[in-house]
Design an enzyme around this catalytic site. Structure first.
Site, PDB file in Angstrom:
ATOM      1  N   LYS A 189     -10.944   7.312   4.541  1.00 53.87           N
ATOM      2  CA  LYS A 189     -10.153   8.088   5.518  1.00 53.87           C
ATOM      3  C   LYS A 189      -8.851   8.555   4.861  1.00 53.87           C
ATOM      4  CE  LYS A 189      -7.508   5.822   8.665  1.00 53.87           C
ATOM      5  NZ  LYS A 189      -6.096   6.197   8.686  1.00 53.87           N
ATOM      6  N   ASN A 190      -8.163   7.630   4.191  1.00 56.97           N
ATOM      7  CA  ASN A 190      -6.817   7.945   3.713  1.00 56.97           C
ATOM      8  C   ASN A 190      -6.797   8.781   2.438  1.00 56.97           C
ATOM      9  OD1 ASN A 190      -5.940   6.652   5.957  1.00 56.97           O
ATOM     10  ND2 ASN A 190      -5.293   4.778   4.919  1.00 56.97           N
ATOM     11  N   ARG A 200      -0.514  11.105  13.203  1.00 56.00           N
ATOM     12  CA  ARG A 200       0.775  11.204  12.514  1.00 56.00           C
ATOM     13  C   ARG A 200       0.616  11.812  11.126  1.00 56.00           C
ATOM     14  NH1 ARG A 200       4.720   8.972  12.705  1.00 56.00           N
ATOM     15  NH2 ARG A 200       4.649   8.537  10.483  1.00 56.00           N
ATOM     16  N   CYS A 249       4.378   4.547  16.393  1.00 57.59           N
ATOM     17  CA  CYS A 249       3.087   4.140  16.976  1.00 57.59           C
ATOM     18  C   CYS A 249       3.146   2.623  17.146  1.00 57.59           C
ATOM     19  CB  CYS A 249       1.951   4.559  16.056  1.00 57.59           C
ATOM     20  SG  CYS A 249       2.016   3.730  14.492  1.00 57.59           S
ATOM     21  N   ARG A 286       7.719   4.359  12.151  1.00 62.43           N
ATOM     22  CA  ARG A 286       7.127   5.442  11.360  1.00 62.43           C
ATOM     23  C   ARG A 286       8.062   6.657  11.196  1.00 62.43           C
ATOM     24  NH1 ARG A 286       1.495   4.414  11.609  1.00 62.43           N
ATOM     25  NH2 ARG A 286       1.331   5.465   9.612  1.00 62.43           N
ATOM     26  N   PRO A 287       9.269   6.482  10.713  1.00 60.26           N
ATOM     27  CA  PRO A 287      10.172   7.635  10.513  1.00 60.26           C
ATOM     28  C   PRO A 287       9.616   8.594   9.463  1.00 60.26           C
ATOM     29  CG  PRO A 287      11.033   5.693   9.429  1.00 60.26           C
ATOM     30  CD  PRO A 287       9.840   5.234  10.205  1.00 60.26           C
ATOM     31  N   ASP A 339      11.911  10.505   7.444  1.00 57.58           N
ATOM     32  CA  ASP A 339      13.077  10.954   6.656  1.00 57.58           C
ATOM     33  C   ASP A 339      12.744  11.262   5.203  1.00 57.58           C
ATOM     34  OD1 ASP A 339      12.746   8.008   6.885  1.00 57.58           O
ATOM     35  OD2 ASP A 339      14.246   8.003   5.301  1.00 57.58           O
ATOM     36  N   GLN A 340      11.808  10.519   4.626  1.00 58.79           N
ATOM     37  CA  GLN A 340      11.464  10.773   3.212  1.00 58.79           C
ATOM     38  C   GLN A 340      10.642  12.057   3.056  1.00 58.79           C
ATOM     39  OE1 GLN A 340      12.915   8.975   0.690  1.00 58.79           O
ATOM     40  NE2 GLN A 340      13.983   8.314   2.534  1.00 58.79           N
ATOM     41  N   ASP A 376      -2.978  -2.716   5.308  1.00 57.13           N
ATOM     42  CA  ASP A 376      -4.127  -2.355   6.160  1.00 57.13           C
ATOM     43  C   ASP A 376      -5.180  -3.458   6.222  1.00 57.13           C
ATOM     44  OD1 ASP A 376      -4.120   1.207   5.298  1.00 57.13           O
ATOM     45  OD2 ASP A 376      -2.837  -0.011   6.570  1.00 57.13           O
ATOM     46  N   ARG A 424     -11.429   5.627  14.735  1.00 59.09           N
ATOM     47  CA  ARG A 424     -10.554   6.560  14.010  1.00 59.09           C
ATOM     48  C   ARG A 424     -10.783   6.417  12.511  1.00 59.09           C
ATOM     49  NH1 ARG A 424      -4.413   6.947  15.745  1.00 59.09           N
ATOM     50  NH2 ARG A 424      -4.592   8.234  13.893  1.00 59.09           N
TER      51      ARG A 424
HETATM   52  C1  EPZ Z   1      -0.277   5.479   4.940  1.00 60.51           C
HETATM   53  O1  EPZ Z   1       0.563   5.671   6.064  1.00 60.51           O
HETATM   54  C2  EPZ Z   1      -1.646   5.124   5.502  1.00 60.51           C
HETATM   55  N1  EPZ Z   1      -2.133   6.204   6.328  1.00 60.51           N
HETATM   56  C3  EPZ Z   1      -1.536   3.850   6.350  1.00 60.51           C
HETATM   57  O2  EPZ Z   1      -2.843   3.520   6.786  1.00 60.51           O
HETATM   58  C4  EPZ Z   1      -1.014   2.727   5.459  1.00 60.51           C
HETATM   59  O3  EPZ Z   1      -0.856   1.566   6.237  1.00 60.51           O
HETATM   60  C5  EPZ Z   1       0.343   3.140   4.868  1.00 60.51           C
HETATM   61  O4  EPZ Z   1       0.190   4.387   4.142  1.00 60.51           O
HETATM   62  C6  EPZ Z   1       0.886   2.093   3.915  1.00 60.51           C
HETATM   63  O5  EPZ Z   1      -0.021   1.881   2.887  1.00 60.51           O
HETATM   64  C7  EPZ Z   1      -2.703   7.283   5.734  1.00 60.51           C
HETATM   65  O6  EPZ Z   1      -2.794   7.373   4.521  1.00 60.51           O
HETATM   66  C8  EPZ Z   1      -3.216   8.364   6.635  1.00 60.51           C
HETATM   67  P1  EPZ Z   1       4.161   5.057   4.485  1.00 60.51           P
HETATM   68  P2  EPZ Z   1       2.048   6.326   5.878  1.00 60.51           P
HETATM   69  O7  EPZ Z   1       4.833   6.366   4.620  1.00 60.51           O
HETATM   70  O8  EPZ Z   1       1.995   7.347   4.817  1.00 60.51           O
HETATM   71  C9  EPZ Z   1       8.391   3.818   6.080  1.00 60.51           C
HETATM   72  C10 EPZ Z   1      -4.481   2.936   8.335  1.00 60.51           C
HETATM   73  O9  EPZ Z   1      -4.649   1.917   9.020  1.00 60.51           O
HETATM   74  N2  EPZ Z   1       8.718   5.247   5.961  1.00 60.51           N
HETATM   75  O10 EPZ Z   1       3.793   4.567   3.111  1.00 60.51           O
HETATM   76  O11 EPZ Z   1       2.540   6.714   7.213  1.00 60.51           O
HETATM   77  C11 EPZ Z   1       7.369   3.547   7.176  1.00 60.51           C
HETATM   78  O12 EPZ Z   1       8.023   3.407   8.422  1.00 60.51           O
HETATM   79  C12 EPZ Z   1      -3.098   3.540   8.216  1.00 60.51           C
HETATM   80  O13 EPZ Z   1      -5.381   3.539   7.700  1.00 60.51           O
HETATM   81  C13 EPZ Z   1      10.050   5.627   6.061  1.00 60.51           C
HETATM   82  O14 EPZ Z   1      10.937   4.795   6.250  1.00 60.51           O
HETATM   83  O15 EPZ Z   1       2.841   5.045   5.366  1.00 60.51           O
HETATM   84  C14 EPZ Z   1       6.747   2.246   6.724  1.00 60.51           C
HETATM   85  O16 EPZ Z   1       7.587   1.177   7.114  1.00 60.51           O
HETATM   86  C15 EPZ Z   1      -2.053   2.799   9.018  1.00 60.51           C
HETATM   87  N3  EPZ Z   1      10.354   6.954   5.956  1.00 60.51           N
HETATM   88  C16 EPZ Z   1       6.750   2.365   5.203  1.00 60.51           C
HETATM   89  O17 EPZ Z   1       7.704   3.384   4.894  1.00 60.51           O
HETATM   90  C17 EPZ Z   1       9.393   7.908   5.754  1.00 60.51           C
HETATM   91  O18 EPZ Z   1       9.732   9.106   5.664  1.00 60.51           O
HETATM   92  C18 EPZ Z   1       5.415   2.772   4.613  1.00 60.51           C
HETATM   93  O19 EPZ Z   1       5.027   3.961   5.251  1.00 60.51           O
HETATM   94  C19 EPZ Z   1       8.060   7.501   5.650  1.00 60.51           C
HETATM   95  C20 EPZ Z   1       7.738   6.162   5.763  1.00 60.51           C
END
Ligand code: EPZ
Length: 449
Positions: free
Chosen positions: A34-35, A104, A128, A133-134, A136-137, A317, A409
């Protein structure tokens, strides 16, 4: 017989009926990731023609991304499990708040819209159940590439006079924001250097797909990725890799039932941190002629302390599926969730089955070895739902897992797969959601003229 009281109170969310107590055994192949598929679908929008994702998972999140691409003007169709995306005329620039709210990860399309059209508007992806899930990055990297972003009530509006390559350091490692930066930079003017990137395998697969399309990228899988912008990309055509989280989920299900399974197409070298923990718990595994044999019959040891981490650490995950296994192992285990703020939702439902779990903040302590009994439980999100299925397979008696909509999903055939391994599990076909999936599959199997 389980009483019919619905916990979620919304029948259309689908139910799965499970009778536990049987060790899983047999051979299984793993669906496409999926990812990995979702960012590859976003990449297809960078080419004004037909791209294909081979072996694409037939899951709700892919259908959702497909709908979003169609709303932008793409034409999509399936031939078997190959997903075709004709983005010749996909010149829309707005993704509704409803669509971003549904998924998202559609946020990563903002950079693609900028690259393709010089502007883009996406609904503001809220938090969620697993955390705030901000984004900002995401905004940080797009601004770094020369875009202007306005935050309005409920949506983000971005524009640029052409994206310009730059040197950008992420303030925090983020999978989605790294994908966002890569997708925006591959056709930007000049060179881009991205620092403090996430290193997840899905990013490596995205870069491989983009390189097939003619992108010039190096360093993926490390924290520094360098990209030379190119004027145009050609069609993408690549097989979606097997889903490492689905593979890990099935290995957990075998361990919880003290079974032993063979994975036909294991993700290569993407599960090392998980398998290290699995072995510590008493699981054994070997790779043989391209297959992975995971023997969970000796699962018996608790995990005194484990932290989820960014890749290559233990994946967040697989935290909930592992927690389900630890409820069946005598002794005290402790999991520290360092990635998301609120990812122990499944614990409350596991406790209804007899598990002894104490959650405080980002730490869960599991006093395992107490018998699990079947009952009605409710999934609230994807991986927590998988954990409930795992526990129900290990429990004595019958369980009903509500909210299979969340589970579908990301898991294409979790019921069929686990049943093929000997699990007594079936979906309640009477629920609206599955009919939708069947309808959705029918819709997918005609080629749009
Ligand atoms: C991806 O989500 C995956 N989803 C998630 O899988 C996975 O848990 C996550 O990466 C971590 O490995 C997809 O690939 C579609 P992040 P993503 O941005 O990109 C914070 C599943 O079950 N953050 O690496 O949203 C955020 O809040 C899903 O398949 C910021 O602070 O994860 C979190 O605490 C769930 N600012 C951390 O970083 C930002 O701009 C990691 O989030 C973005 C993220």
């Amino acid at each position: 017989m389980i009483n019919e009281r619905g916990l979620l109170g919304v029948k259309g969310l689908g139910e799965i009926r499970i009778t536990g107590g049987r060790p899983l055994k047999g051979t299984i192949s793993i669906q496409g990731s999926k990812n990995a598929a979702l960012p590859m679908m976003a990449a297809a929008l960078l080419h004004k023609g037909v791209s294909v994702l081979r072996g694409c998972p037939c899951i709700a999140d892919v259908f959702c991304m497909e709908e979003i691409l169609r709303s932008l003007g793409a034409v999509t169709w399936w031939e078997g499990d190959n997903l075709y995306l004709d983005c010749s005329y996909a010149d829309g620039t707005v993704i509704s708040e409803e669509n971003t709210g549904k998924m998202r990860s559609s946020m990563i399309l903002l950079g693609v819209l900028l690259a393709r059209n010089g502007k883009g508007t996406v609904g503001y992806p809220g938090g969620c159940v697993i955390g705030k899930r901000p984004v900002d990055q995401h905004l940080h990297v797009l601004k770094g590439l020369g875009s202007y972003i306005i935050k309005e009530e409920g949506f983000l509006e971005a524009s640029c006079i052409g994206l310009k390559g730059s040197r950008i350091c992420f303030e925090k490692r983020s999978v989605g924001a790294t994908e966002q930066g890569i997708l925006a930079a591959v056709t930007a003017e000049g060179k881009t250097t991205l620092l403090n990137c996430a290193r997840e395998p899905e990013i490596v697969w995205l870069c491989r797909y983009l390189r097939r399309m003619g992108a010039e990228i190096k360093g993926e899988g490390k924290s520094c990725i360098e990209i030379n912008g190119v004027k145009k990309l050609k069609a993408g055509d690549m097989k979606v890799p097997p889903d490492r989280i689905v593979a890990g989920t099935y290995i957990c299900a075998a361990a919880a039932t003290r079974g032993s399974i063979i994975i036909e197409n294991p993700p290569e070298g993407e599960l090392d941190a998980f398998l290290k923990v699995y072995r510590k718990m008493g699981g054994q595994y070997i790779r043989k002629s391209g297959k992975l044999i995971a023997d969970g019959r000796g699962t018996a040891y608790p995990v005194p302390y484990l932290e989820t981490e960014v890749y290559p650490g233990f994946p967040t995950d697989l935290q909930s599926p592992l927690m389900a296994v630890l409820t069946t192992v005598s002794g005290v285990s402790c999991i520290q969730e360092t990635i998301f703020e609120d990812r122990f939702r499944a614990a409350e439902e596991l406790k209804r089955m007899g598990a002894r779990i104490t959650v405080s903040g980002r730490q869960a302590r599991i006093a395992g070895g107490f018998p699990l009994h079947g009952c009605r439980v409710a999934a609230g999100e994807l991986r927590g739902g998988a954990a409930l299925i795992i526990a129900a397979l290990a429990a004595q008696g019958e369980s009903i897992v509500e909210g299979s909509t969340f589970i579908c999903r990301g898991y294409q055939n979790i019921c069929e797969d686990l049943a093929a391994l000997g699990g007594q599990i079936k979906k309640d076909t009477g629920t609206a959601f599955y009919e939708n999936i069947e309808i959705q599959k029918k819709i997918k199997h005609y080629r749009q003229t």
